[in-house]
Design a protein around this motif. Structure first.
Motif, PDB file in Angstrom:
ATOM      1  N   LYS A  30       0.824  -1.213   0.000  1.00 47.56           N
ATOM      2  CA  LYS A  30       0.000   0.000   0.000  1.00 47.56           C
ATOM      3  C   LYS A  30       0.856   1.260   0.000  1.00 47.56           C
ATOM      4  O   LYS A  30       0.530   2.235  -0.661  1.00 47.56           O
ATOM      5  N   SER A  67       4.431   0.006  -3.471  1.00 46.65           N
ATOM      6  CA  SER A  67       4.408  -1.285  -4.152  1.00 46.65           C
ATOM      7  C   SER A  67       5.630  -1.459  -5.056  1.00 46.65           C
ATOM      8  O   SER A  67       6.199  -2.554  -5.130  1.00 46.65           O
ATOM      9  N   PHE A  97      -8.504  -6.427 -10.613  1.00 50.89           N
ATOM     10  CA  PHE A  97      -8.180  -5.089 -11.092  1.00 50.89           C
ATOM     11  C   PHE A  97      -8.716  -4.868 -12.499  1.00 50.89           C
ATOM     12  O   PHE A  97      -9.345  -3.843 -12.781  1.00 50.89           O
ATOM     13  N   TYR A 117      -7.715  -2.836  -5.679  1.00 52.20           N
ATOM     14  CA  TYR A 117      -6.719  -3.326  -4.732  1.00 52.20           C
ATOM     15  C   TYR A 117      -7.309  -3.611  -3.350  1.00 52.20           C
ATOM     16  O   TYR A 117      -6.559  -3.919  -2.419  1.00 52.20           O
ATOM     17  N   SER A 118      -8.616  -3.518  -3.219  1.00 47.37           N
ATOM     18  CA  SER A 118      -9.261  -3.813  -1.942  1.00 47.37           C
ATOM     19  C   SER A 118      -9.617  -5.301  -1.871  1.00 47.37           C
ATOM     20  O   SER A 118     -10.079  -5.879  -2.859  1.00 47.37           O
TER      21      SER A 118
END
Length: 467
Positions: free
Chosen positions: A34, A37, A91, A199-200
């Motif tokens: 986070k 990266s 994604f 990205y969650s």
């Protein structure tokens, strides 16, 4: 951990076990990914080699990323075994739901049909015809810089505007202003939404009335509406018999074959949105970092300007000049090595496979990182040094094909790579002929979004260049 790795190997293809990057208990490398990266991937390669397993998130919501950093591994994933590595991850699904099922996101027969319909519009001859539009938009940028406060410009912002106006003009012809303001306003909202959801580990449904969902839906509605209006007007004009435009939308509207039919209005909008997304942010990134790097390296800047003045004199550059500007092209390629517009590429494995001698299980999220491969010491001595002569024909011939892959590769290689190079070289030539650049911000932090993102200004002081 050994038991987990043994099970991963048992479920994967032949090959060695994949080493794991150490993280914190329960959450793995979640916070590292986070916060940085790109730095995390560099560290993974430095510590463990060319195929590394990175985990992130709590049990039950944990992501396991199989990161492939070598040129040989990238070639296997993108080319030799391309059918086994698909755009099926979370994604790409978020990009697909926000920007449509165009060439960037479509798969299987949808992709093949779209590629066949679009390919004739991206021949070298056709793309070379857009050189004039790029030169006109670059000239407009130069005119605007005459009023730059204090002689300082943020080349990141400026190149984003130049590239957006150029691609909008090529897409829409005379409808540039109608789209640029909307894209400027709506794209940042939508891309932030895609990144947050992509990205969650878990997301609420898009139709729930949360503030974030409502902001993104409003931005998508506005963006879709302007595209739909222009498409409808263009189709009505063509139906009336007076549509003779050579802009890309007119050509897309007319594209068709007995085998593949033609694009309907929704499909046209999907292609337009993907071209807007992929066609301006990537080129803008390459242009901005080229100028910034030259602004930090005056010797290379002087050499590039000397070539431009010798080849062009005072005339407007054209497509044929790309071959006459080899050093300027090497500058651009070196900028794209250090700052690839797509720093991370994701795929999902269909079946177990062996990549770079390591076992990749079926159903794995696979990460390629041009950001890391472009800095791999096996291919790039002193990798952080800016050296355009890494891209002489002799030097390029000594490296593996996928040591440098800013446009991806294999059957999904970017269809617009010749246009991107054409636009970038023409714009750079005109900008360097007119101005000398001195970097004000020596270091520019970056992060991985849909494309490479700057986390601060990228200012350069500009002075009229001595002819």
């Amino acid at each position: 951990m050994a038991a987990v790795e043994s099970q991963a190997r048992a479920d994967g293809g032949a090959g060695a076990e994949v080493p794991s990057l150490a993280g914190i208990p329960l959450l793995g490398s979640l916070f590292d990914l986070k916060s940085d990266s790109l730095g995390t991937y560099l560290r993974a390669q430095a510590q463990h080699g060319d195929v590394v397993r990175v985990t992130a998130g709590p049990p039950g919501l944990r992501a396991e990323l199989y990161c492939v950093f070598s040129a040989e591994g990238a070639q296997q994933v993108l080319a030799a075994q391309a059918a086994n590595f698909r755009k099926d991850n979370a994604f790409y699904q978020e990009v697909r739901e926000s920007f449509g099922n165009g060439l960037l996101t479509s798969q299987d027969e949808d992709y093949l049909r779209q590629r066949r319909l679009v390919q004739p519009l991206f021949t070298k001859r056709r793309v070379d015809g857009y050189a004039g539009a790029v030169a006109d938009e670059t000239q407009a940028t130069l005119a605007r810089w005459e009023q730059a406060p204090g002689g300082v410009v943020d080349v990141s912002d400026e190149m984003m505007q130049l590239a957006l106006r150029a691609v909008a003009r090529i897409l829409f012809g005379t409808d540039v202003d109608a789209t640029v303001d909307v894209v400027d306003r709506c794209f940042p909202v939508i891309t932030e939404y895609v990144l947050r959801r992509g990205y969650s580990p878990a997301n609420v449904p898009r139709n729930w009335p949360t503030p974030g969902n409502k902001r993104a839906a409003a931005a998508m509605d506005e963006l879709y509406a302007v595209c739909d209006r222009i498409i409808a007007e263009r189709r009505a004009s063509a139906g009336a018999g007076d549509g003779t435009g050579e802009d890309l939308l007119s050509l897309l509207s007319a594209a068709g074959s007995t085998q593949d039919g033609e694009f309907d209005a929704a499909e046209l909008r999907d292609q337009v949105l993907i071209f807007l997304l992929a066609g301006h942010e990537t080129t803008a990134t390459s242009l901005a970092f080229s100028l910034h790097l030259l602004g930090r390296h005056p010797e290379q800047q002087a050499r590039a300007r000397e070539e431009v003045l010798r080849v062009l004199g005072d005339r407007t550059p054209e497509a044929a000049d790309l071959e006459r500007l080899p050093y300027l092209t090497r500058v651009l390629k070196e900028a794209m090595r250090l700052y690839p517009a797509a720093p991370v590429i994701g795929r999902s494995s269909v079946a177990a496979a062996e990549v770079a001698g390591h076992a990749i299980p079926a159903g794995s999220d696979v990460i390629l990182a041009p950001w890391v491969t472009h800095r791999h010491p096996r291919y790039w001595p002193d990798p952080e040094r800016f050296d355009p002569d890494r891209f002489t024909p002799e030097a390029e011939a000594e490296r593996p094909r996928y040591a440098w892959f800013p446009f991806g590769g294999g059957p999904r290689a970017c269809i617009g790579q010749h246009f991107s190079m054409l636009e970038s070289v023409i714009a750079l030539a005109m900008l360097l002929r007119a101005y000398e650049f001195e970097a004000v911000d020596a270091d520019v932090p970056v992060s991985a979004g849909i494309t490479l993102r700057t986390e601060g200004p990228m200012r350069c002081r500009i002075r009229g260049a001595a002819g």
